[in-house]
Scaffold this motif. Sequence first.
Motif, PDB file in Angstrom:
ATOM      1  N   GLY A  16     108.406  29.238  84.558  1.00 22.91           N
ATOM      2  CA  GLY A  16     106.999  29.356  84.883  1.00 22.91           C
ATOM      3  C   GLY A  16     106.745  29.527  86.369  1.00 22.91           C
ATOM      4  N   SER A  17     105.466  29.505  86.722  1.00 24.76           N
ATOM      5  CA  SER A  17     105.052  29.743  88.103  1.00 24.76           C
ATOM      6  C   SER A  17     104.044  28.702  88.558  1.00 24.76           C
ATOM      7  N   ASN A  19     101.490  28.099  92.300  1.00 25.15           N
ATOM      8  CA  ASN A  19     101.094  28.581  93.624  1.00 25.15           C
ATOM      9  C   ASN A  19     100.592  27.389  94.432  1.00 25.15           C
ATOM     10  N   ARG A  70     112.441  34.588  94.515  1.00 26.71           N
ATOM     11  CA  ARG A  70     111.615  33.829  93.566  1.00 26.71           C
ATOM     12  C   ARG A  70     110.334  33.304  94.199  1.00 26.71           C
ATOM     13  N   PHE A  71     110.391  32.943  95.481  1.00 20.89           N
ATOM     14  CA  PHE A  71     109.245  32.356  96.168  1.00 20.89           C
ATOM     15  C   PHE A  71     108.719  33.328  97.211  1.00 20.89           C
ATOM     16  N   THR A  72     107.401  33.281  97.431  1.00 15.09           N
ATOM     17  CA  THR A  72     106.767  34.114  98.450  1.00 15.09           C
ATOM     18  C   THR A  72     105.814  33.268  99.268  1.00 15.09           C
ATOM     19  N   GLN A  85     103.910  30.948  96.680  1.00 21.41           N
ATOM     20  CA  GLN A  85     103.945  31.388  95.297  1.00 21.41           C
ATOM     21  C   GLN A  85     105.361  31.195  94.775  1.00 21.41           C
ATOM     22  N   ASP A  87     107.811  31.560  91.559  1.00 25.49           N
ATOM     23  CA  ASP A  87     108.035  32.162  90.252  1.00 25.49           C
ATOM     24  C   ASP A  87     109.424  31.823  89.754  1.00 25.49           C
ATOM     25  N   SER A  88     109.638  32.032  88.471  1.00 27.42           N
ATOM     26  CA  SER A  88     110.949  31.771  87.850  1.00 27.42           C
ATOM     27  C   SER A  88     111.465  30.384  88.219  1.00 27.42           C
TER      28      SER A  88
END
Length: 126
Positions: A16-17, A19, A70-72, A85, A87-88
């Motif tokens: 999942g994600s 933020n 995976r991350f931003t 953010q 993700d995964s």
Amino acid sequence: QVQLVESGGGLVQAGGSLNLSCTASVRSFSSYALGWFRRPPQQEFEFVAAISWGAANIANTNYADSAKGRFTISRDNAKNTVYLQMDSLKPEDTAVYYCAASRASYGPLFRAYDNWGQGTQVTVSS
């Protein structure tokens, strides 16, 4: 002194994600580099990601190997906010995530950051 308040943590299933957000109470937000660190259960602080000072569209970023792809990290100077953010997500991402600010560095060194938030818990279930 910069006051930082994180939000957006929670419980999510693997894959999942989430933020995360961190809002700063400071006038010169754009002059600070912002970083995200985490502290897994019974472990030391780990660097996650950081973004340099200045305009968001030309800011430099720096990621831990575990976060790359995976991350931003991003920033909105008009809102005095930095985002992460994620993700995964994996169970090993479970930790308390901290936002930090620095005028000296956007690197991975804990001691380069002299302003810290209280943290937000992220739990990833398998």
